[in-house]
Design an enzyme around this catalytic site. Structure first.
Site, PDB file in Angstrom:
ATOM      1  N   ASP A   1      -8.577  19.659 -45.714  1.00 29.61           N
ATOM      2  CA  ASP A   1      -9.119  20.966 -45.335  1.00 29.61           C
ATOM      3  C   ASP A   1     -10.111  21.407 -46.398  1.00 29.61           C
ATOM      4  O   ASP A   1      -9.973  21.062 -47.575  1.00 29.61           O
ATOM      5  CB  ASP A   1      -8.002  22.005 -45.218  1.00 29.61           C
TER       6      ASP A   1
ATOM      7  N   ASP B   1      -9.835  21.561 -36.985  1.00 27.04           N
ATOM      8  CA  ASP B   1      -9.082  22.788 -36.705  1.00 27.04           C
ATOM      9  C   ASP B   1      -9.945  23.795 -35.945  1.00 27.04           C
ATOM     10  O   ASP B   1      -9.468  24.477 -35.027  1.00 27.04           O
ATOM     11  CB  ASP B   1      -8.592  23.428 -38.005  1.00 27.04           C
TER      12      ASP B   1
END
Length: 210
Positions: free
Chosen positions: A145, A179
Site C-alpha cells: 500500500d 483497493d
C-alpha cells in the site's frame, strides 16, 4: 460492453497497479521513512498489509495461506459473475463495476502469492526485485500500500462523547490502486444500483461513452 473491452480495462488496471507497487517497493523504506509529501493532505509512503482490509490478520500458522486461497476462489467467482453478466448483455455500469472489482482483487492476489518470493524486506533499505534472500514464501506475500490522504488531523472537541479531546485523522487508511478499483466498483454498484442491475439502454451507452 463486450468481454474484450472488460478484459482490456482489467489489464490496464493490473499494469498500473503492479508498476506502482514495484516502484514503491524498490524505492521506499517501510513506514514514514522517506515518504513523499505531495500536499499536506496527500502523501506517498510504503506500508505492507499482512492480512485483510485495515490490517486485519487471521491468526495461526495457516491464517495467511487461508486468506490467500480464499481470495483466489473469490476472484474465480467474480470472473464467473463477469462472464455471465456479459453473456446476458448486462448493463455497462454492471460490467465496468465487476471489471474494477475483479482487477483490484487480482492485483492484491498477485502480491499475496508472489511478492514473498521475489522481494526481500523493506525495513532498512528499499527492496530488491528478484532478491536472493526473499522475505517470505509462495502464497505468503504482503500486499503493498502507498496512497495516504490525511485530509484532516487534530484533536477532537472535548464535548464529544468517548472520543472527545483525542487525536483523530480523517482519512487514516493507506491503500493502493487495486483497493481504489475495488472501492470504485462497489461504489458504482451502490450509487447506480438501478442502472447497474437494470437492462442496458442506448441512453446509458451514450452516457458512458461520452
Amino acid at each position: 460492453m463486450s468481454l474484450k473491452k472488460a478484459t482490456l480495462l482489467i489489464f490496464l488496471i493490473l499494469v498500473i497497479d503492479q508498476i506502482s507497487k514495484i516502484y514503491i517497493k524498490t524505492n521506499f523504506v517501510y513506514g514514514d521513512v522517506g515518504e513523499i509529501k505531495v500536499a499536506e493532505w496527500f502523501r506517498i509512503m510504503l506500508i505492507e498489509n499482512e492480512g485483510m482490509a485495515w490490517g486485519t490478520v487471521i491468526p495461526g500458522e495457516y491464517g495467511k495461506l487461508f486468506l490467500t486461497v480464499f481470495r483466489i476462489f473469490a476472484v474465480f467467482g467474480i470472473a464467473y459473475w463477469l462472464w455471465t453478466s456479459v453473456k446476458a448483455n448486462g448493463s455497462k455500469y454492471l460490467i465496468v463495476a465487476i471489471s474494477l472489482i475483479f482487477a483490484g482483487a487480482a492485483g492484491n492476489i498477485i502480491d499475496s502469492v508472489f511478492y514473498g518470493v521475489i522481494f526481500n524486506d523493506s525495513y532498512h533499505a528499499p527492496a530488491t526485485l528478484f532478491a536472493e534472500n526473499p522475505y517470505g514464501t509462495l502464497f505468503h506475500g504482503k500486499v503493498v500500500d502507498m496512497l495516504y490522504f490525511p485530509f484532516w488531523s487534530g484533536n477532537l472537541p472535548e464535548w464529544l462523547p468517548i472520543w472527545g479531546g483525542k487525536h483523530f485523522t480523517f482519512f487514516n487508511a493507506i491503500f493502493n490502486i487495486a483497493d481504489m478499483a475495488i472501492s470504485t466498483g462497489v461504489g458504482i454498484l451502490i450509487v447506480f444500483n438501478k442502472k447497474a442491475f437494470g437492462p442496458s439502454t442506448k441512453e446509458e451507452t451514450n452516457v458512458l461513452e461520452a
